[in-house]
Every structure is written in C-alpha cells, then in structure tokens.
Design an enzyme around this catalytic site. Structure first.
Site, mmCIF file in Angstrom:
data_model
loop_
_atom_site.group_PDB
_atom_site.id
_atom_site.type_symbol
_atom_site.label_atom_id
_atom_site.label_comp_id
_atom_site.label_asym_id
_atom_site.label_seq_id
_atom_site.Cartn_x
_atom_site.Cartn_y
_atom_site.Cartn_z
ATOM 1 N N ARG A 145 4.326 11.096 -1.918
ATOM 2 C CA ARG A 145 4.387 10.702 -0.624
ATOM 3 C C ARG A 145 5.562 11.115 0.078
ATOM 4 O O ARG A 145 6.657 10.658 -0.158
ATOM 5 C CB ARG A 145 3.833 9.497 -0.567
ATOM 6 C CG ARG A 145 4.068 8.665 0.591
ATOM 7 C CD ARG A 145 4.086 7.075 0.687
ATOM 8 N NE ARG A 145 3.865 6.506 1.891
ATOM 9 C CZ ARG A 145 4.210 5.261 2.201
ATOM 10 N NH1 ARG A 145 4.699 4.467 1.128
ATOM 11 N NH2 ARG A 145 4.218 4.803 3.255
ATOM 12 N N PRO A 185 0.949 -1.416 -0.018
ATOM 13 C CA PRO A 185 0.010 -0.248 -0.167
ATOM 14 C C PRO A 185 0.836 1.307 -0.006
ATOM 15 O O PRO A 185 1.871 1.376 0.736
ATOM 16 C CB PRO A 185 -1.051 -0.216 1.272
ATOM 17 C CG PRO A 185 -0.171 -0.920 2.217
ATOM 18 C CD PRO A 185 0.277 -1.895 1.162
ATOM 19 N N ASN A 186 0.474 2.363 -0.815
ATOM 20 C CA ASN A 186 0.994 3.344 -0.929
ATOM 21 C C ASN A 186 2.240 3.648 -1.427
ATOM 22 O O ASN A 186 2.846 4.577 -1.843
ATOM 23 C CB ASN A 186 1.017 4.319 0.532
ATOM 24 C CG ASN A 186 -0.334 4.285 1.282
ATOM 25 O OD1 ASN A 186 -1.192 4.615 0.726
ATOM 26 N ND2 ASN A 186 -0.327 3.729 2.589
ATOM 27 N N ARG A 211 13.005 4.250 12.562
ATOM 28 C CA ARG A 211 11.958 5.096 12.614
ATOM 29 C C ARG A 211 11.106 4.645 14.092
ATOM 30 O O ARG A 211 11.741 4.050 14.829
ATOM 31 C CB ARG A 211 11.294 4.910 11.211
ATOM 32 C CG ARG A 211 11.865 5.463 10.036
ATOM 33 C CD ARG A 211 11.047 5.329 8.655
ATOM 34 N NE ARG A 211 9.753 5.983 8.885
ATOM 35 C CZ ARG A 211 8.937 5.683 7.893
ATOM 36 N NH1 ARG A 211 9.324 4.843 6.759
ATOM 37 N NH2 ARG A 211 7.768 6.480 7.935
ATOM 38 N N HIS A 226 12.694 -2.248 1.731
ATOM 39 C CA HIS A 226 12.053 -1.008 2.311
ATOM 40 C C HIS A 226 12.897 0.181 1.815
ATOM 41 O O HIS A 226 14.195 0.199 1.909
ATOM 42 C CB HIS A 226 12.119 -0.865 3.801
ATOM 43 C CG HIS A 226 11.410 -1.876 4.405
ATOM 44 N ND1 HIS A 226 9.823 -2.157 4.395
ATOM 45 C CD2 HIS A 226 11.696 -3.098 4.789
ATOM 46 C CE1 HIS A 226 9.457 -3.189 4.859
ATOM 47 N NE2 HIS A 226 10.340 -3.900 5.084
ATOM 48 N N GLU A 262 13.214 -8.862 0.925
ATOM 49 C CA GLU A 262 12.240 -7.803 1.496
ATOM 50 C C GLU A 262 13.209 -6.485 1.129
ATOM 51 O O GLU A 262 14.374 -6.633 1.590
ATOM 52 C CB GLU A 262 12.160 -8.229 3.054
ATOM 53 C CG GLU A 262 11.272 -7.096 3.721
ATOM 54 C CD GLU A 262 11.333 -7.206 5.184
ATOM 55 O OE1 GLU A 262 11.998 -8.187 5.695
ATOM 56 O OE2 GLU A 262 10.307 -6.653 5.650
ATOM 57 N N TYR A 306 10.643 9.308 1.446
ATOM 58 C CA TYR A 306 10.749 8.233 0.491
ATOM 59 C C TYR A 306 11.387 8.617 -0.980
ATOM 60 O O TYR A 306 11.501 8.039 -2.033
ATOM 61 C CB TYR A 306 9.252 7.447 0.044
ATOM 62 C CG TYR A 306 8.833 7.173 1.204
ATOM 63 C CD1 TYR A 306 9.143 5.943 1.801
ATOM 64 C CD2 TYR A 306 7.903 7.673 1.988
ATOM 65 C CE1 TYR A 306 8.766 5.181 3.141
ATOM 66 C CE2 TYR A 306 6.964 7.011 3.099
ATOM 67 C CZ TYR A 306 7.681 5.704 3.438
ATOM 68 O OH TYR A 306 7.131 5.117 4.595
ATOM 69 N N ASN A 353 8.141 -5.318 -1.173
ATOM 70 C CA ASN A 353 8.155 -4.049 -0.304
ATOM 71 C C ASN A 353 6.823 -4.220 0.084
ATOM 72 O O ASN A 353 6.125 -3.785 -0.408
ATOM 73 C CB ASN A 353 8.555 -2.895 -0.723
ATOM 74 C CG ASN A 353 8.460 -1.784 0.206
ATOM 75 O OD1 ASN A 353 7.995 -1.963 1.198
ATOM 76 N ND2 ASN A 353 8.902 -0.491 -0.156
ATOM 77 N N ALA A 358 3.056 -1.046 4.690
ATOM 78 C CA ALA A 358 2.569 -0.876 6.126
ATOM 79 C C ALA A 358 2.269 -2.647 6.398
ATOM 80 O O ALA A 358 2.253 -2.796 7.666
ATOM 81 C CB ALA A 358 1.630 -0.379 5.928
HETATM 82 O O1 LIG Z 1 4.699 2.433 3.296
HETATM 83 C C1 LIG Z 1 5.939 2.211 3.934
HETATM 84 C C2 LIG Z 1 7.279 1.910 3.069
HETATM 85 C C3 LIG Z 1 8.284 1.201 3.969
HETATM 86 O O2 LIG Z 1 7.875 -0.169 3.670
HETATM 87 C C4 LIG Z 1 9.289 1.596 3.144
HETATM 88 O O3 LIG Z 1 9.385 1.297 1.998
HETATM 89 O O4 LIG Z 1 10.290 2.332 3.662
HETATM 90 C C5 LIG Z 1 8.388 1.378 5.298
HETATM 91 C C6 LIG Z 1 6.878 1.187 6.000
HETATM 92 O O5 LIG Z 1 6.924 1.091 7.582
HETATM 93 C C7 LIG Z 1 5.812 1.919 5.406
HETATM 94 O O6 LIG Z 1 4.639 1.570 5.984
#
Ligand SMILES: O=C1C[C@@](O)(C(=O)O)C[C@@H](O)[C@@H]1O
Length: 319
Positions: A174, A166-167, A264, A257, A255, A179, A231, A234
């Site tokens: 964003r 998501p997102n 964080r 990020h 994985e 990011y 990735n 959340a």
């Molecule tokens: O949506 C994201 C992006 C994320 O996965 C990252 O790529 O840094 C880190 C997650 O905590 C966050 O919810």
C-alpha cells in the site's frame, strides 16, 4: 510448545472442529474458514501460547498468526484434529516441509554452522546478518511462548494489545511512499520484539478492516490487557464508536500513525480517538509502534511506582 495442545485450544476457541469449514496456511498464518464466526472466543484465542496476532477475513474467515516456524506444526495438528488436509497457499508457502523441521532445531542448538546452513536454505534472507537476525527473532518467539506456557501463573508484568485498523494489513504494498516498504508481518515482529524488550509479559496483535470487530476487541480487552497501542487507520478520522469503546474500558492507550497525518489532507488532521489516548505518535514509520510500546511501558511502570492502580486484571491476576 506442545502443538497438539495449541491446536486443540485454537479449535476450542473457534467453536470446535465442527465449526471449521477449511484450514489452510501461508508463510506465517493459519487461515480458517468458519461456519459461524460468532462462535469465535477471541479472548481465548489471544491466550493460546504462540499466537502472535489475529486478523479477521471477510464475514467468516479468521487468520491466526503464529510466525513462520510454529505455523506449520500447528496447521498439521489442526488438520489432524479436524480430519482434513486443508491446503497450502502456494504463493508464499515455503517450498518443502523439510525446511520447517530444520527451523525448529535452532531453538536448542545455536551451533553457527547449523544456523547458517539452515537459514540460507529456509528463510530466503539476503545476507547472513539478516538471516541471523531472523533466526534470533524466531528463537525469541519460541522462548516467549514457552516461558508463558511454563509460567502458567501471573508474572506481575503487563499484557499489551496492539490494534490495527483497515488496510494496515496491506503494508508494504500500500502506497509505499507514504507507509514504507516493510510488510505487515515485519510490523508484527517489531511489536513482539519491542514488547518483550520493554518488559511486557504478552503482546497480542489484532487487525481488522471492520469497525465493529475493533470495537469488540477493545471491549474484550477489559480485564485482560493492561495497555493498548492502536493505529485506527481511516477510522481515526470518523469513529465515535472507537472513541467510546476506549473510554468505556479506560485502558491506558497510545495512538500511533505511520505517516505524518498532520502534514496530509485536512480530514486527516482530526482524530476522534485522541482524547482517549495518553499520547499520539505519528510520522515515524513502523518504528512509531516501537516508540509507542516503549512509552506505554514507561507509563505503566510509572503508574505502578506512583501507586496509581493499573486496570484490574481478573483474568490473569496481573495489573
Ligand atoms: O490508513 C491510514 C493510516 C494512518 O493511520 C497512518 O498510519 O499513517 C493514517 C490514516 O489517515 C490512514 O487512513
């Protein structure tokens, strides 16, 4: 690329023309609104030549990413098969159709003059170097699509699935301080280019804001893809379902990020998926995906050399 064949495969994969309510396009994507989203055969859609990625949109919408060149001709062919004219999202659509026809010319002719003129008038690149990079990237996508299409048989090279939660589709808009300012489409380009350079035969990118869609995609990857870069966004910090899906298919997974999750909030320190992954890469911006793809390629190469079997690949015969 035979666009008519591509359009017809796209329509078959989404349940036929009768399942399409409307089709529109933006700069890189074909957007379809569907009557019954359950009729979508995602695996078949991934296999359509030229498809760079898929994004679910709400309950009954799907976006099929083709890149800025191919999308227009595919859209025209789809509209013709559906008997609709659809519509163009004027926000980010190119100004006129002449431009896209010019873009397709570069595949065969790399005359510097043609390319320079072409790019400055179509791609809105800031300087000539950027423009040439963009052209090279487009040409490589076309070459990849054609190579896959022409081959039509197992290449012996692995297939890669990149999954974004998501997102992640909001990249660039964003929280850029966390990011970065690069867009989601730039991320897709990076994944495709890196996967190609790292020796993957195929790279398919999927993004969804819905946990169940991601579970379905991981399940569908079984027997189709040899490696996953994910990735989970959340869902990293909440999803037992994604962990179980990765364990169920046991496809080698890395994985990734974008941000430094370890620096964080406390709740971001927990990853439910980590134990099902070979490695976690965090805090390298979108370049972390390139790192993950290269690392996965190394792992798959080592697994082969060491004689450990890769995931069986009944679909394509790879692996
Ligand atoms: O949506 C994201 C992006 C994320 O996965 C990252 O790529 O840094 C880190 C997650 O905590 C966050 O919810």
């Amino acid at each position: 690329m035979d666009v008519d064949a591509v359009a017809s495969k796209v329509l078959q994969s989404v349940g036929g023309a009768q399942n399409v309510v409307s089709s529109t396009l933006c700069m890189t994507r074909l957007r379809l609104a569907l009557v019954d989203p359950d009729k979508v055969d995602q695996t078949a859609l991934f296999d359509v030549p030229g498809v760079l990625g898929i994004t679910k949109r709400g309950h009954s919408g799907i976006e099929v990413v083709f890149g800025p060149n191919a999308v227009h001709s595919v859209y025209d062919a789809v509209s013709q098969l559906c008997g609709t004219n659809g519509g163009v999202d004027t926000e980010d659509a190119p100004a006129n159709q002449e431009h896209r026809l010019k873009v397709s010319v570069i595949r065969g002719s790399h005359g510097e003059e043609d390319v320079g003129t072409l790019v400055s008038s179509t791609l809105d690149a800031d300087d000539e170097d950027d423009a040439h990079d963009e052209v090279d990237f487009l040409a490589s996508l076309l070459a990849d699509a054609e190579e896959e299409e022409d081959a039509g048989e197992p290449t012996g090279r692995p297939a890669l699935l990149v999954v974004n939660g998501p997102n992640i589709n909001m990249l660039g808009i964003r929280e850029p301080d966390l990011y970065g300012s690069e867009s989601f489409d730039t991320l897709l380009e990076l994944c495709h280019t890196t996967a190609h350079e790292a020796g993957f035969a195929r790279c398919t990118c999927f993004q969804s804001n819905h946990e169940g869609d991601i579970v379905d995609t991981i399940q569908d990857a079984y027997g189709v893809f040899d490696g996953i870069v994910i990735n989970p966004a959340a869902y990293t910090h909440t999803s037992v379902a994604l962990l179980d899906a990765l364990r169920a298919v046991s496809i080698p997974t890395i994985e990734v990020h974008i941000s430094r999750v370890d620096m964080r909030e406390d709740f971001r320190q927990v990853s439910y998926l980590r134990s099902a992954c070979l490695e976690t890469i965090a805090g390298e911006g979108i370049q972390g995906y390139a790192h993950a793809i290269r690392s996965l390629a190394d792992h798959l190469g080592d697994a082969r050399e060491g004689g450990s079997p890769l995931t069986p690949h009944p679909h394509t015969g790879r692996g």
